[in-house]
Every structure is written in structure tokens, then in C-alpha cells.
Design an enzyme around this catalytic site. Structure first.
Site, mmCIF file in Angstrom:
data_model
loop_
_atom_site.group_PDB
_atom_site.id
_atom_site.type_symbol
_atom_site.label_atom_id
_atom_site.label_comp_id
_atom_site.label_asym_id
_atom_site.label_seq_id
_atom_site.Cartn_x
_atom_site.Cartn_y
_atom_site.Cartn_z
ATOM 1 N N ALA A 13 0.868 -1.194 0.000
ATOM 2 C CA ALA A 13 0.000 0.000 0.000
ATOM 3 C C ALA A 13 0.897 1.234 0.000
ATOM 4 O O ALA A 13 0.852 2.076 0.905
ATOM 5 C CB ALA A 13 -0.959 -0.012 1.190
ATOM 6 N N HIS B 158 7.115 5.613 1.699
ATOM 7 C CA HIS B 158 7.883 4.490 1.140
ATOM 8 C C HIS B 158 8.779 4.971 -0.005
ATOM 9 O O HIS B 158 9.921 4.543 -0.147
ATOM 10 C CB HIS B 158 6.949 3.404 0.587
ATOM 11 C CG HIS B 158 6.056 2.772 1.596
ATOM 12 N ND1 HIS B 158 4.689 2.912 1.563
ATOM 13 C CD2 HIS B 158 6.319 1.978 2.665
ATOM 14 C CE1 HIS B 158 4.144 2.225 2.559
ATOM 15 N NE2 HIS B 158 5.109 1.653 3.243
ATOM 16 N N HIS C 107 3.090 4.548 -0.438
ATOM 17 C CA HIS C 107 2.812 5.992 -0.468
ATOM 18 C C HIS C 107 4.152 6.719 -0.539
ATOM 19 O O HIS C 107 5.217 6.080 -0.591
ATOM 20 C CB HIS C 107 1.984 6.397 0.747
ATOM 21 C CG HIS C 107 2.550 5.931 2.051
ATOM 22 N ND1 HIS C 107 3.732 6.407 2.577
ATOM 23 C CD2 HIS C 107 2.133 4.978 2.931
ATOM 24 C CE1 HIS C 107 4.000 5.817 3.722
ATOM 25 N NE2 HIS C 107 3.044 4.926 3.950
ATOM 26 N N ASP D 46 8.602 5.117 12.325
ATOM 27 C CA ASP D 46 8.554 4.013 13.291
ATOM 28 C C ASP D 46 9.863 4.046 14.080
ATOM 29 O O ASP D 46 10.735 3.192 13.891
ATOM 30 C CB ASP D 46 8.373 2.690 12.547
ATOM 31 C CG ASP D 46 7.065 2.668 11.775
ATOM 32 O OD1 ASP D 46 6.028 2.387 12.382
ATOM 33 O OD2 ASP D 46 7.068 2.979 10.565
HETATM 34 P P1 AMP Z 1 5.225 -0.206 6.368
HETATM 35 O O1 AMP Z 1 4.868 -0.567 4.976
HETATM 36 O O2 AMP Z 1 4.205 0.643 7.059
HETATM 37 O O3 AMP Z 1 5.707 -1.371 7.194
HETATM 38 O O4 AMP Z 1 6.485 0.763 6.251
HETATM 39 C C1 AMP Z 1 7.644 0.375 5.556
HETATM 40 C C2 AMP Z 1 8.734 1.359 5.869
HETATM 41 O O5 AMP Z 1 8.324 2.664 5.435
HETATM 42 C C3 AMP Z 1 9.035 1.458 7.364
HETATM 43 O O6 AMP Z 1 10.439 1.529 7.550
HETATM 44 C C4 AMP Z 1 8.346 2.727 7.769
HETATM 45 O O7 AMP Z 1 8.938 3.365 8.873
HETATM 46 C C5 AMP Z 1 8.515 3.568 6.508
HETATM 47 N N1 AMP Z 1 7.500 4.620 6.477
HETATM 48 C C6 AMP Z 1 6.151 4.468 6.630
HETATM 49 N N2 AMP Z 1 5.541 5.666 6.597
HETATM 50 C C7 AMP Z 1 6.517 6.588 6.420
HETATM 51 C C8 AMP Z 1 6.516 8.016 6.306
HETATM 52 N N3 AMP Z 1 5.394 8.733 6.369
HETATM 53 N N4 AMP Z 1 7.697 8.638 6.115
HETATM 54 C C9 AMP Z 1 8.853 7.914 6.050
HETATM 55 N N5 AMP Z 1 8.918 6.581 6.144
HETATM 56 C C10 AMP Z 1 7.765 5.923 6.339
#
Ligand code: AMP
Length: 283
Positions: free
Chosen positions: A32, A37, A34, A150
Site C-alpha cells: 500500500a 515508502h 505511499h 517508526d
Molecule cells: P510499512 O509498509 O508501514 O511497514 O512501512 C515500511 C517502511 O516505510 C518502514 O520503515 C516505515 O517506517 C517507513 N514509512 C512508513 N511511513 C513513512 C513516512 N510517512 N515517512 C517515512 N517513512 C515511512
């Protein structure tokens, strides 16, 4: 772009790339995708010869069955996006490929996982620790990219790499936000327009904290004022607001900002759990 789902195949492909001195970068995600990522992926592409993005919704890190079930999985859209921006390999293992057996090994992080996210999401970081360990073993990247959004996860993964001697640089990158300040998150897609407005007050509260701290107010007073601000926001349910040392997440005991400070938020809007933080370097 190569799309690979077999752990054995990804290891084989990257082993031969690394034998030819190619630098490999990995961006682990749950999809998903954005712009948060995308900023990680951009850095990965710039700094490595081969960029790998993994998409794996890891059941072990969900402590809420409904959250796991409702987690968005627009895999076709993500695949097109990654191909368009020129990622080299998309790694999408299935749950059975990732966990052919119910794992017996438990990756735990001691005191660092009993606070903040760990306290409110029991077992979450055990799941994160195991899947990141497996991804680092399967891909063996030179660099892996994580978001500071995170913050606790980032610090734990850094420790994981040191404690288990992974030969991977763990790189943390800043939070990407919507225009209204809301930290981008895959879970935001589940918020209504009204919910997104409510959620934008999360960052407003963090900015209020920054203003008070910059004015020299004490940590205690700042926290009280921000808590009062959040209490007034209808539809926002605060779970925690912590002022911590960003090195080890220990509580910030100083009255004034005399060293780097991180302010960490977790709460719910429309039943969706959201986290955010603000990093304030020492004056
Ligand atoms: P997730 O798909 O939510 O597990 O996130 C994958 C990676 O993207 C993780 O290392 C998150 O910390 C990073 N991430 C998610 N949202 C953001 C954001 N708004 N800004 C920067 N990195 C992000």
C-alpha cells in the site's frame, strides 16, 4: 523489474549479484505504497546498484486480527508503481514461503520492547524482529532502509543488526507528511475525510510541543499543555505521549532540553491506530 516470491530464488539471484561486487539495497514494506515508502526507495536506488523492495504483510507482527484482515493490499497497483520508478526486484513471499513452519525462534529485545509500542502491542516487535532477521538473511543487503516514523522499530532493527552481526547498514530516513501535517501511512487510506482532518491534529500537537520547548518551557509543562490540546480534539483517542531520549527511548528526565529529544505519539482516529513523532535536536 523482476518479481520474485521464492526466498530461495531471491537468495540465489542476489548471491550471484554480490559475487560481481554489486551493492544491494533493501526497502522492507508491507505494501500500500505511499510517498513515505517512495522516499526510502529513492534513496535505495541512488545508493545501490540493485534495489530490492519487499512487500510482505507479516501476520506475526499484528496483535489485532481485525487490523491484519483490514490491512490494505493493493498489490497490482504497487507492482506497477515500482516497475515505473525502476526498482530492480520486487520480493513478495507468501506467508507459507516465509514461514513454512510455525517459528520456534523468538527474537526479543528486552527492555526496549516493553515500552511505548511494545507495551501497547504485545508481541509486535517479536514479529518485526523475526521477519527483519529473515529478510536480512534472504536478501543479504549492503544497506536496508527504514523510516524514522517508526522510531522504536528503527532503533530495534539497528540493535538487531549489531547484536546478530548482520553485515548491513541500517539507514533511517525522515517522516514524509501530507500537506496538513499528517504523517503518511498505509492505514490513512482507511480514514474518512473527516478522520483525516482529525488526524492532522496529531502533528499540530507535536508542533505545539516544539514551540513550548523552543520558548524554554519545561518538559513537564510542555507535556501537560500538549495533553490538554489533544484532550480537546473530538474523535482523537490518545494512547500515549512520551518524551524520550531518541538514543534508547528512556524517559526524558531532564526538566529542560539539554540533549536530543523525541516526542512520540500513539492514538486512534475512527478506530485506526496512528503513530507519529517529532525529533528535536539539542539546542
Ligand atoms: P510499512 O509498509 O508501514 O511497514 O512501512 C515500511 C517502511 O516505510 C518502514 O520503515 C516505515 O517506517 C517507513 N514509512 C512508513 N511511513 C513513512 C513516512 N510517512 N515517512 C517515512 N517513512 C515511512
Amino acid at each position: 523489474m523482476q518479481v520474485v516470491s521464492s526466498p530461495q530464488l531471491i537468495s540465489d539471484i542476489l548471491f550471484s549479484a554480490q559475487k560481481n561486487d554489486k551493492k544491494v539495497g533493501l526497502v522492507p514494506t508491507m505494501g500500500a505504497l505511499h510517498n513515505g515508502h517512495m522516499s526510502l526507495i529513492k534513496a535505495c536506488k541512488e545508493q545501490n546498484d540493485i534495489s530490492v523492495v519487499s512487500i510482505f504483510v507479516n501476520p506475526l507482527q499484528f496483535n489485532n486480527a481485525e487490523d491484519l484482515e483490514n490491512y490494505p493490499r493493493p498489490l497490482d497497483h504497487d507492482t506497477r508503481l515500482l516497475a515505473e520508478i525502476g526498482v530492480d526486484i520486487l520480493y513478495t513471499p507468501t506467508v507459507d514461503e516465509m514461514y513454512p513452519y510455525q517459528p520456534l525462534v523468538n527474537v526479543s529485545f528486552g527492555t526496549l520492547s516493553n515500552i511505548m509500542e511494545g507495551k501497547f502491542r504485545p508481541g509486535h516487535f517479536n514479529g518485526v524482529g523475526l521477519v527483519v532477521t529473515k529478510l536480512l538473511n534472504q536478501v543479504a543487503p549492503d544497506r536496508a532502509y527504514f523510516g524514522i516514523k517508526d522510531l522504536q522499530q528503527f532503533l530495534l532493527v539497528k540493535r538487531l543488526a549489531v547484536d546478530l552481526s548482520f553485515n548491513t547498514d541500517i539507514i533511517g530516513l525522515p517522516i514524509i507528511r501530507e500537506e496538513n501535517g499528517l504523517a503518511m501511512s498505509s492505514r490513512n487510506a482507511r480514514l474518512s475525510q473527516e478522520g483525516q482532518n482529525i488526524a492532522s491534529s496529531i502533528f499540530k500537537g507535536l508542533e505545539i510541543a516544539q514551540k513550548y520547548i523552543d520558548e524554554g518551557k519545561s518538559i513537564g509543562e510542555t507535556k501537560l499543555r500538549v495533553l490538554a490540546f489533544y484532550r480537546e480534539v473530538k474523535g482523537l483517542d490518545l494512547e500515549y505521549l512520551e518524551f524520550v531520549d531518541p538514543i534508547d527511548l528512556s524517559s526524558y528526565l531532564e526538566e529542560k532540553r539539554t540533549k536530543d529529544l523525541a516526542i512520540c505519539f500513539a492514538g486512534y482516529v475512527e478506530g485506526i491506530r496512528l503513530i507519529d513523532n517529532l525529533y528535536l535536536p539539542q539546542d
